[in-house]
Scaffold this motif. Structure first.
Motif, short mmCIF file in Angstrom:
data_model
loop_
_atom_site.label_atom_id
_atom_site.label_comp_id
_atom_site.label_asym_id
_atom_site.label_seq_id
_atom_site.Cartn_x
_atom_site.Cartn_y
_atom_site.Cartn_z
N UNK A 1 -4.03 -7.32 -0.08
CA UNK A 1 -2.39 -7.54 -0.15
C UNK A 1 -1.78 -6.14 0.39
N UNK A 2 -2.56 -5.08 0.77
CA UNK A 2 -1.95 -3.88 1.06
C UNK A 2 -0.82 -3.91 2.12
N UNK A 3 -1.04 -4.62 3.09
CA UNK A 3 -0.08 -4.94 4.13
C UNK A 3 1.04 -5.83 4.15
N UNK A 4 0.94 -6.41 2.70
CA UNK A 4 2.00 -7.51 2.51
C UNK A 4 3.62 -6.74 2.12
N UNK A 5 4.37 -7.34 2.46
CA UNK A 5 6.00 -6.69 2.04
C UNK A 5 6.05 -7.11 0.68
N UNK A 6 6.89 -6.50 0.15
CA UNK A 6 7.30 -6.83 -1.41
C UNK A 6 7.85 -8.33 -1.45
N UNK B 1 1.23 -4.12 -8.59
CA UNK B 1 1.58 -3.00 -7.51
C UNK B 1 2.02 -2.06 -8.46
N UNK B 2 2.99 -2.27 -9.25
CA UNK B 2 4.00 -1.32 -9.93
C UNK B 2 3.06 -0.53 -10.91
N UNK B 3 1.86 -1.22 -11.49
CA UNK B 3 1.30 -0.45 -12.32
C UNK B 3 0.04 0.20 -11.59
N UNK B 4 -0.41 -0.11 -10.32
CA UNK B 4 -1.08 0.79 -9.56
C UNK B 4 -0.54 1.84 -9.05
N UNK B 5 0.84 1.94 -8.73
CA UNK B 5 1.65 2.83 -8.45
C UNK B 5 1.84 4.12 -9.33
N UNK C 1 -3.55 6.87 1.69
CA UNK C 1 -3.80 5.19 2.08
C UNK C 1 -4.95 4.80 1.24
N UNK C 2 -6.06 5.83 1.71
CA UNK C 2 -7.38 5.36 1.15
C UNK C 2 -7.32 5.27 -0.55
N UNK C 3 -6.55 6.22 -1.14
CA UNK C 3 -6.52 6.14 -2.30
C UNK C 3 -5.74 5.06 -3.04
N UNK C 4 -4.71 4.58 -2.26
CA UNK C 4 -3.92 3.65 -2.41
C UNK C 4 -4.73 2.32 -2.38
N UNK D 1 0.86 -1.31 0.14
CA UNK D 1 0.04 -0.11 0.03
C UNK D 1 0.92 1.18 0.09
N UNK D 2 1.94 1.35 0.81
CA UNK D 2 2.69 2.28 0.91
C UNK D 2 3.65 2.59 -0.59
N UNK D 3 3.93 1.53 -1.20
CA UNK D 3 4.41 1.66 -2.52
C UNK D 3 3.50 2.42 -3.46
N UNK D 4 2.22 2.02 -3.43
CA UNK D 4 1.20 2.58 -4.46
C UNK D 4 1.08 4.07 -3.91
N UNK D 5 1.08 4.35 -2.60
CA UNK D 5 0.99 5.67 -2.21
C UNK D 5 2.03 6.70 -2.25
N UNK D 6 3.17 6.10 -2.57
CA UNK D 6 4.38 6.89 -2.49
C UNK D 6 4.29 7.96 -3.45
N UNK D 7 3.68 8.21 -4.66
CA UNK D 7 3.83 9.29 -5.66
C UNK D 7 2.93 10.30 -4.83
N UNK D 8 1.77 9.79 -4.18
CA UNK D 8 0.82 10.71 -3.42
C UNK D 8 1.49 11.51 -2.34
N UNK D 9 2.47 10.79 -1.55
CA UNK D 9 3.26 11.22 -0.46
C UNK D 9 4.20 12.55 -1.24
#
Ligand SMILES: Nc1ncnc2c1ncn2[C@@H]1O[C@H](COP(=O)(O)OP(=O)(O)OP(=O)(O)O)[C@@H](O)[C@H]1O
Ligand SMILES: [Mg+2]
Length: 269
Positions: free
Chosen positions: A133-138, A149-153, A118-121, A100-108
């Motif tokens: 799978x949001x809480x899963x490690x890479x 996940x890369x595409x979502x990001x 986090x909600x958007x991610x 989830x934080x990977x996806x949220x990174x550009x928003x940060x």
């Protein structure tokens, strides 16, 4: 509707140290003219070393052309920008962040508050079928999941263009086929234009409305064919059936012989 355009773009890299051609810059891309609209997916195929990644790096603004102009809606790109998101061959996720934080990174990077991003991610993870799978490690994700996940990001910043460098190249054949259909639907839904680099003629024909051939030494766009198969698949046709059609086979054979007739990489190097 936005347009990403290349006008008379050429790219030279400095000579490799110690090479016989020392002193001569190497012309990698020559006279590239290209227009991609924000509602289409254009595939570029070509042999290894023909300059595909270089072309994508130019579109991303990671490198600047030696001559010519790259523009979005007529405005030359100043460098990388949130309007053009890149998905690399290897997922290139941040291993210290969960999915989830990977996806949220550009928003940060955009300064969005944590709860909102986090909600958007989470919405984006659901879009790519990874809502749980949001809480899963890479390292807990499979290759196909990582690419999703890369595409979502890439989609997080709501880019006008997705720049995809062999995004499915590292996947096994079965996962790759499934991901092709996934990519097709996601791109259509996102409303972003896409430039897809691929080695696979099948993949190019299935996903793209136009397939461009990049011939090597120096890289030049030497052929363009229209393909309507993605529209058929989006309208519900089975991919396997589309691939079995005489038209698909004819275009596939044509592209195969075109690529094989291009000058040999070693001979031309
Ligand atoms: N940063 C760089 N500096 C110097 N030369 C480079 C650089 N990047 C790529 N090249 C050279 O430019 C040529 C084209 O490389 P590029 O990576 O664009 O090809 P490609 O079509 O993406 O190949 P592949 O299919 O193997 O990924 C190659 O000869 C490569 O060695
Ligand atoms: Mg490449």
């Amino acid at each position: 509707m936005s347009i990403l355009s290349f006008r008379d773009v050429s790219l030279r890299y400095p000579p490799r140290p110690g090479s016989r051609a020392a002193g001569n810059d190497r012309l990698v891309l020559d006279g590239i003219n290209l227009q991609v609209a924000s509602n289409e997916l254009v595939a570029i195929i070509g042999r290894s070393g023909s300059g595909k990644t270089s072309l994508l790096n130019l579109a991303a603004g990671f490198i600047a052309p030696t001559s010519g102009t790259i523009a979005v809606d007529g405005v030359p790109i100043p460098g990388p920008g949130a309007d053009r998101a890149v998905v690399f061959q290897d997922d290139a996720l941040y291993p210290w962040l969960d999915a989830r934080d990977n996806v949220a990174f550009p928003l940060k990077l955009k300064g969005m508050p944590r709860a909102t991003r986090q909600a958007r991610a989470q919405q984006l993870l659901e879009l790519v079928g990874l809502g749980d799978a949001g809480d899963h490690h890479v390292w807990e994700l499979s290759g196909g999941m990582r690419q999703r996940v890369g595409i979502a990001r890439a989609l997080a910043a709501e880019p006008r263009f997705l720049l995809l460098d062999e995004p499915l190249g590292a996947l096994d054949a079965l996962t790759r086929t499934r991901m092709q259909e996934f990519l097709l639907r996601i791109q259509a839904r996102s409303g972003a234009g896409a430039v897809l680099i691929t080695h696979s003629i099948d993949e190019a024909l299935i996903l793209a409305s136009r397939v461009l051939v990049l011939s090597p030494h120096p890289g030049r766009l030497t052929a363009e064919i229209e393909a309507g198969f993605s529209a058929e698949i989006l309208a519900g046709a089975a991919t396997e059936k589309v691939k079995a059609s005489p038209l698909f086979k004819r275009l596939h054979d044509g592209l195969t012989s075109l690529i094989h007739s291009l000058p040999n990489e070693e001979a031309a190097a």
